[in-house]
Design an enzyme around this catalytic site. Structure first.
Site, short mmCIF file in Angstrom:
data_model
loop_
_atom_site.label_atom_id
_atom_site.label_comp_id
_atom_site.label_asym_id
_atom_site.label_seq_id
_atom_site.Cartn_x
_atom_site.Cartn_y
_atom_site.Cartn_z
N CYS A 1 12.28 -23.84 -4.97
CA CYS A 1 10.88 -23.55 -5.33
C CYS A 1 10.57 -22.14 -4.86
CB CYS A 1 9.92 -24.59 -4.76
SG CYS A 1 9.90 -24.70 -2.96
N ASN B 1 10.01 -22.71 -0.37
CA ASN B 1 10.93 -23.66 0.28
C ASN B 1 10.29 -24.37 1.47
OD1 ASN B 1 14.21 -23.63 1.93
ND2 ASN B 1 13.39 -25.11 0.51
N CYS C 1 7.38 -26.66 0.56
CA CYS C 1 6.65 -27.81 0.01
C CYS C 1 7.50 -28.59 -1.01
CB CYS C 1 5.35 -27.36 -0.67
SG CYS C 1 4.18 -26.57 0.46
N ARG C 2 7.66 -28.05 -2.20
CA ARG C 2 8.25 -28.85 -3.28
C ARG C 2 9.76 -29.05 -3.16
NH1 ARG C 2 5.94 -25.11 -7.82
NH2 ARG C 2 6.36 -23.67 -6.10
N SER C 3 10.52 -27.98 -2.95
CA SER C 3 11.98 -28.17 -2.94
C SER C 3 12.48 -28.95 -1.72
CB SER C 3 12.75 -26.86 -3.14
OG SER C 3 12.48 -25.93 -2.13
N ASP D 1 2.32 -26.41 -7.74
CA ASP D 1 2.40 -25.90 -6.37
C ASP D 1 1.22 -26.46 -5.56
OD1 ASP D 1 2.46 -24.45 -4.07
OD2 ASP D 1 2.74 -22.51 -5.06
P1 4NP Z 1 6.51 -24.19 -2.37
O1 4NP Z 1 4.98 -23.86 -2.05
O2 4NP Z 1 7.00 -23.12 -3.32
O3 4NP Z 1 6.45 -25.53 -3.01
O4 4NP Z 1 7.23 -24.17 -1.03
C1 4NP Z 1 4.53 -22.62 -1.59
C2 4NP Z 1 4.59 -22.35 -0.24
C3 4NP Z 1 4.09 -21.13 0.23
C4 4NP Z 1 3.57 -20.22 -0.66
C5 4NP Z 1 3.53 -20.50 -2.01
C6 4NP Z 1 4.02 -21.70 -2.47
N1 4NP Z 1 3.05 -18.98 -0.18
O5 4NP Z 1 2.47 -18.24 -0.96
O6 4NP Z 1 3.18 -18.70 1.03
#
Ligand code: 4NP
Length: 157
Positions: A10, A13, A15-17, A129
């Site tokens: 994702c 790294n 939340c989703r992945s 997200d």
């Molecule tokens: P992820 O979510 O891609 O599912 O891990 C996010 C985590 C942090 C951020 C964006 C998306 N960020 O902008 O810091």
């Protein structure tokens, strides 16, 4: 027998992945398939390297008896050689993974796919997200992923 290796990717790294990775590991354990697989996750971005997954996602997953243990790392050019499957959470991740592969002239035969191509119950074409939203977003991501990650495993086993 050679293990099948899967990398979920994702943006951050955190939340989703990591959730997809933990759901996949939990499914493998339930089906007695753990020994046949290598499973990891990574982000296209570098902001959260070394951090554990977002506590909101860890808590939501624990309520389903899924433990998210991974620490964030960024995708590398070697990943395209080391993993059989690189699985993106959304269209932007998918494009970024392909751009990164082209930019770094990475060799390797990793099959790059989108997790929602394996959905059956939920109609979402991308995993949304949840980072900037409320707690319910984390549960929704887990609902979506439990469906599509299961579909992915069925497609390769
Ligand atoms: P992820 O979510 O891609 O599912 O891990 C996010 C985590 C942090 C951020 C964006 C998306 N960020 O902008 O810091």
């Amino acid at each position: 027998m050679k293990k099948i290796s899967v990398l979920f990717v994702c943006l951050g790294n955190i939340c989703r992945s990591p959730a997809a990775e933990a759901i996949f590991i939990s499914l493998l354990e339930k089906k007695g398939l753990t020994d046949g697989f290598i499973v990891d996750s990574a982000g296209t971005g570098s902001w959260h390297i070394g951090k554990r997954a977002d506590s909101r996602m860890r808590i939501a997953a624990e309520r389903r008896d899924i433990n998210i243990l991974s620490k964030a790392r960024q995708i590398t050019s070697e990943d395209f050689e080391e993993f059989n499957y690189i699985i993106a959470m959304d269209d932007s991740n998918f494009r970024n993974i392909q751009d990164f592969k082209n930019r770094t002239a990475s060799a390797g035969f990793a099959s790059i796919k989108k997790i929602q191509d394996f959905r059956s119950v939920f109609n979402e074409q991308e995993v949304p997200d949840p980072y900037f939203g409320g707690n319910e977003g984390f549960d929704y991501v887990l609902d979506i992923l439990e469906d599509s990650v299961n579909g992915f495993l069925e497609s390769i086993s």
